[in-house]
Design an enzyme around this catalytic site. Sequence first.
Site, PDB file in Angstrom:
ATOM      1  N   LYS A 175       0.852  -1.205   0.000  1.00  7.22           N
ATOM      2  CA  LYS A 175       0.000   0.000   0.000  1.00  7.22           C
ATOM      3  C   LYS A 175       0.879   1.244   0.000  1.00  7.22           C
ATOM      4  CE  LYS A 175      -3.822   1.887   2.806  1.00  7.22           C
ATOM      5  NZ  LYS A 175      -4.576   1.654   4.037  1.00  7.22           N
ATOM      6  N   SER A 219      -9.442   1.862   3.515  1.00 11.13           N
ATOM      7  CA  SER A 219      -8.595   2.629   2.641  1.00 11.13           C
ATOM      8  C   SER A 219      -7.625   1.764   1.824  1.00 11.13           C
ATOM      9  CB  SER A 219      -7.805   3.662   3.428  1.00 11.13           C
ATOM     10  OG  SER A 219      -6.998   3.023   4.363  1.00 11.13           O
ATOM     11  N   SER A 275      -9.578  -0.497   7.700  1.00 14.84           N
ATOM     12  CA  SER A 275      -9.081  -0.395   6.332  1.00 14.84           C
ATOM     13  C   SER A 275      -8.417  -1.612   5.742  1.00 14.84           C
ATOM     14  CB  SER A 275      -8.120   0.789   6.243  1.00 14.84           C
ATOM     15  OG  SER A 275      -8.748   1.939   6.740  1.00 14.84           O
TER      16      SER A 275
END
Lengths: 95, 481, 497
Positions: free
Chosen positions: C79, C154, C178
């Site tokens: 990420k 997220s 997330s």
Amino acid sequence: MNFNNEMLEHMADTARIGLSEGEKEELLSTIQEIISIADGIIDADTSGLEPMEHVTTLKNVFREDKVDEPYTREIILSNASETNEGCFSVPKIVE
Amino acid sequence: MNREKDYEVVIGLEVHAELATSSKIFCSCSTEFGGLPNTHCCPGCIGMPGTLPVLNKNVVEFAIRAGLATNCEISGFTKMDRKNYFYPDLPRAYQISQYDIPICKDGFIEIEINGVKKKIRIARIHIEEDAGKLVHDQWSTGSLVDYNRSGVPLIEIVTYPDMNSAEEARLFLEGLKAILQYTGVSDCKMQEGSLRADVNISVKPKSQEELGVRTEMKNLNSFRAIIRAIEAESRRQIEELESGGKIYRETRRWDDEKGVSFSMRSKEEAQDYRYFPESDIPPVIIDSEWVEEIRKSLPELPETRKRRYMEEYGLPAYDAEIITSSKALSDFFEETVKNGANAKTASNWIMGELLRLLKEKGVEDDSIPFPPVHLAKLIDIIEKGIITGTIAKKVFDNMFDSGKDPVAIVDEQGLKVVADTGTLLPVVKKVIENNPGSVADYKAGKTKALGFLMGQAMRETKGKADPKLINQLFIEELEKL
Amino acid sequence: MELHELSISQLGSLIKNKEVSIPKLTRYMLDRIEKLDSAYGCYITVAEEKAMEQAADVQARLDGGNLDSPLAGIPMAVKDNICTKGILTTCASRMLYNFIPPYDAHVVGKLYENGAILLGKVNMDEFAMGSSTESSYFKKTFNPLDTERVPGGSSGGAAAAVASGEAIYCLGSYTGGSIRQPAAFCGCVGIKPTYGLVSRFGLVAYASSFDQVGPLTRTVSDCAMVLGAIAGHDPMDATSTRKRIPDYTKALVQDVRGLRIGIPGEFVDDSVDEDIRNAVFKAIQVFSEQGAECKEISIPVMEYVVPTYYIIALAEASSNLARYDGVKYGYRTSEYKDLIDMCKRTRSEGFGTEVKRRILLGTYVLSSGYFDAYYKKALKARTIISREFGRAFEECDIIMGPVAPTTAYKIGEKINDPLKMYMEDIFTVPANITGLPALAIPAGIDRNNMPIGLQLIGKRFDESTIFRAGYTFEQTIGSNWTSSRMNNQVNNQVKNK
């Protein structure tokens, strides 16, 4: 709690974020809504309770007082927009 | 005409001392002073994303030492907090400090003023990190930021408003400085910024109970500046009140060159730091065992050392006070005595010639350019009569400049005392011949004239003549006339 | 099955038996990214050159007998709020559009040690603030199972990349939900480890007392393997545990006999989609049949959970994001009159609306006058919530429920209604407030063929138990049955382009 336009401007000032008029409008209504969620804890019975300031249960986590400097100045400055004389360059602060 | 004597000045101090650790408080960068900008930095102390602080153990220990040496209570539980504000020298836009649970509190330092002892109470001592430095660039269109000092560990010592004069403030600071140096907590060099003080000052009519409105004085970079600022501000406040004016709660910046302060009143006055606990650093538990361990390892403190000098070496209080006011100086003294010198003599030389030269040449007392054994030797050859008092001062100056052994200096420059009659008698006769006026004075009963004649003889012999012998010879020769 | 459909251990075998080389596998994945990513938008940065270099390097280490790890040679993505040395790390924000960290996050270093291959950095909500990946400055990510829907957030890019087969596994992060929520929305497995199990060094901070890194994978075994590699003490993170890390793969047994599973009534009430509720009831059935003791419990403090979470998280966020001022790195505005002006403009232009909203709210709850009513009160509420969950865990080994009240919704549906979006976090947030571990596993699909995520919350540092339960469930309902369905859906999407 009352969150109005004046408060929004004050918070934006404190947080150093410039807001356009359009942004202020949108943010104001959504922020007010979210504060109404936050207000949900007003009724919680927290009498006699200590605030839980740390999630970790660890204590006394230290490092030894030893010097180790693997980063050169070049690396430190490598991501800066503006540098000068080996320093980060910023506009003048109006005193 | 203002009625200063009807007012009481009330002073509190906020002192920041840089801790003498090797590395910074939250990262392993060096705390070394000087160095090219941004060469003692890492992603952590410039606040790069993803970096985290880890607390330096020595920072906690040094703070505890400082607390113990100032009679504070050491908190059994303490934590770090974030103080949030924007300024380019603060890389994360928050300073990791301590807010509501400082590591030490409720201590004191005792000062002696006009023979009376007075306790100046310390409200708290807490740990925090220093910020970087901002300098204006050469064209003054902008500023340059150097983060070398960012993350250097500090302790902040806050006193109660217990001081009532600039002198008391000075004595407190001298005392604090000595304690911090003796315990190895900080080297307290104001000119390097490792000791800084802000002054909170207010005045009130002596008859009034309630304290007056206080102002905060900043940018005080020397003891002299602190004293001058206190005196100037108390005068300003009294004048203001006397003329019916008002004192505002504000921060004032001291300009030592001009000898005045300027109000820094701005929006920043009403700063809301939004303190909250620092989650990245687990709390610190300090148990009594740890405290005792540190207490046992504390070196001799200035007060104790002063008393010891008075008892062991028989030094008068005044001497002991001056010598122990700085660890470096008192260490030098002890070494000198250990090398055989008489304590009082050594003390005189240190308080007199040494301090004078250090001040003149702008040298710090921890950088005395010759070893204690040299001073001991100098004292020895004076006592043995190998050199005269006058010559001794010259040799001392030379020792200071060259770092050479005094015996070597005396040999090289032929400074030994001249004490044989064969060499001195002609000199005495010559001086008598050349100064009939003084001779006449002497004969007429003015004994001072002898001093003059002796001085001339000393000049002739470049200070090397044995004063006793010269004196004797003069008296004998003058008798004959 | 195609290479990207295999699990880590299956690929590991192929590599070991020299049936596929690491460079070949890496090339295969990179080609796949090139083919698919314009449709799904998972990647912000594809590190093609570095990946091939790494592949050659790891192959050499493996061949030389210098590497023994189940993760060796397996291509993955990280990420974009996890720092990778020398590779752009943007947090999907204009503010860090050009930021190249000079250091690797601890977790990235651990993976490299294990011979992992970094394919690139995947998309996310800006600064991890959001639940749909719609707030990314660079691009939107589309749910590979239905490209009109969000992948969750997220860590949306991470979940989508795993679902579309553009990475074998990903490292995501969470602060609220997330990892679990995008895992649920995309039909993957994701774990939020116990706070402190995985080092946060190199994870760009959002809310320090909640942030953690965790893997997103296709199977429970893969998840256990990756977690095992990244967990453990790091001297650069003072909140990282010193506990010895157990071998999580040993927990991968099908045995839940006597396991006490509690399902809070609050987790299956009317606020939850009917299909999801049914999936939970089905799961209760499955576990019961396998010998677990399932019972309904109550956690009355649930109503305080979302406000408590948001007050604390936003307060910390407002402080953690204050460092972005154009001085040391990142975006700087081009026109300004003085320093304060530069700072304000930089932050105004560098941050998106959701980020600004959260910073302003966070600033507000810490302000003098409001601090006690909000922040301090929330800290006390955190104490109650932890206590309640502690009490519940005296009677249960696992607390189970849905990951979210809905499955993946349509793009644009909630982005303009932050209130609705925030309330989506209601089931994921309790584990964050309490620091407890939680595993999200696929548990069927809803009427729109979108995956449903089941959540298993465990005791502190008891990841092994939730892995065991998750593994049992996964194996019982049919190993990877959602995966194959997922592959079909993804393949269909690809064909329709």
